[in-house]
Scaffold this motif. Structure first.
Motif, short mmCIF file in Angstrom:
data_model
loop_
_atom_site.label_atom_id
_atom_site.label_comp_id
_atom_site.label_asym_id
_atom_site.label_seq_id
_atom_site.Cartn_x
_atom_site.Cartn_y
_atom_site.Cartn_z
N VAL A 33 13.82 0.03 -3.61
CA VAL A 33 13.18 1.27 -4.05
C VAL A 33 14.19 2.09 -4.84
CG1 VAL A 33 12.08 3.41 -3.32
CG2 VAL A 33 11.62 1.29 -2.07
N ARG A 47 5.47 4.83 -1.45
CA ARG A 47 5.81 3.40 -1.34
C ARG A 47 6.01 3.01 0.13
NH1 ARG A 47 7.62 4.66 -6.51
NH2 ARG A 47 7.50 2.97 -8.05
N CYS A 51 3.82 0.28 2.52
CA CYS A 51 4.42 -0.77 3.36
C CYS A 51 3.94 -0.65 4.80
CB CYS A 51 5.94 -0.67 3.30
SG CYS A 51 6.68 -1.19 1.74
N LEU A 109 8.22 -2.44 -5.87
CA LEU A 109 6.87 -1.90 -5.87
C LEU A 109 6.72 -1.01 -7.09
CD1 LEU A 109 6.41 -1.02 -2.09
CD2 LEU A 109 6.11 -3.20 -3.27
N TRP A 111 4.72 1.36 -9.74
CA TRP A 111 3.61 2.29 -9.88
C TRP A 111 2.66 1.79 -10.95
CZ3 TRP A 111 3.57 5.54 -6.07
CH2 TRP A 111 2.70 6.63 -6.09
#
Length: 256
Positions: A33, A47, A51, A109, A111
């Protein structure tokens, strides 16, 4: 072989996460991240929420790392972006080598959708091209803010027999006169590039924080709602410390 998954997680609503993305989330051991500072901490929080909602085995790890700063004052935009991507590649190369074992699986991850105005694929390509750390990567598509905007306003992006252009605010300003021909979706607008459009009859479908609890939507003739959008945008930026918006400009002079 190390694996890296590039997972599109949608435009802000955890419900945007596809079944394919859920499977990918559950395949990863480590999630990388990028921390973009306190103003955008909410993006990190969301995020984490995704998860927690979708991953069954809670033994996964989240590794946060400060995202390199991009020189936004540089006169050469392309060179500044290239330098920023290379700085990212240095950081990501170290992360992949340090955090993933020989057969580990890591994930970024992303966007919206990884294929639309996002640098993750390009940066990983640069890391792979260096050849210092061996890995393979896979891209899982996501719902983009463009799709979410059209759905929120209940409009189709294109009209019958007509093209649709997707561009940035900077590119829109570079167009001559009223912004060029055809309908256009504008992303990554650091300001209010729609004020470069001279045809006040052009319709605008605007949205900020689309898909999140903070979503703001405005639609109408550009001449009627432009000032309202400028005001709402300034207020939202002041309130949250950051803003992500996207809009569709639909020219009145075209058929469909």
């Amino acid at each position: 072989m190390r694996r890296v998954l590039v997972i599109g997680i949608g435009a802000g609503d955890p419900g945007h996460v596809t079944m394919q993305a859920v499977a990918a989330l559950n395949a990863a051991d480590v999630f990388f991240v990028m921390d973009k500072g306190a103003a955008k901490h909410e993006l990190v929080r969301l995020r984490r929420e995704i998860c927690e909602r979708y991953i069954e085995d809670t033994s996964y790890r989240i590794v946060e790392v400060r995202d390199p700063e991009r020189d936004r004052s540089a006169p050469d935009y392309a060179a500044a972006v290239a330098a920023w991507r290379s700085a990212r590649a240095e950081v990501w190369e170290e992360l992949i080598a340090r955090e993933l074992g020989g057969d580990g699986c890591g994930a970024f991850l992303v966007w919206g959708d990884p294929a639309l105005y996002d640098s993750t694929i390009a940066v990983l390509g640069e890391v792979a091209a260096r050849g210092r750390v061996a890995f393979e990567f896979e891209v899982i598509p996501g719902i983009s803010s463009v799709q979410a905007l059209a759905a929120a306003h209940r409009v189709a992006l294109n009209r019958i027999g007509e093209p649709i252009e997707i561009t940035t605010g900077r590119r829109l300003r570079e167009k001559v006169g009223d912004g060029g021909g055809g309908d256009v979706v504008v992303m990554l607008d650091a300001g209010t590039a729609f004020d470069s459009v001279e045809d006040g009859d052009t319709e605008i479908y605007w949205g900020a924080y689309v898909g999140t609890e903070h979503e703001i939507l405005v639609a109408g003739k550009l001449r009627d709602v432009a000032e309202e959008i400028v005001r709402l945008r300034a207020e939202a930026r002041e309130r949250h410390g950051w803003i992500m918006d996207v809009y569709l400009l639909r020219r009145s002079s075209r058929g469909g």
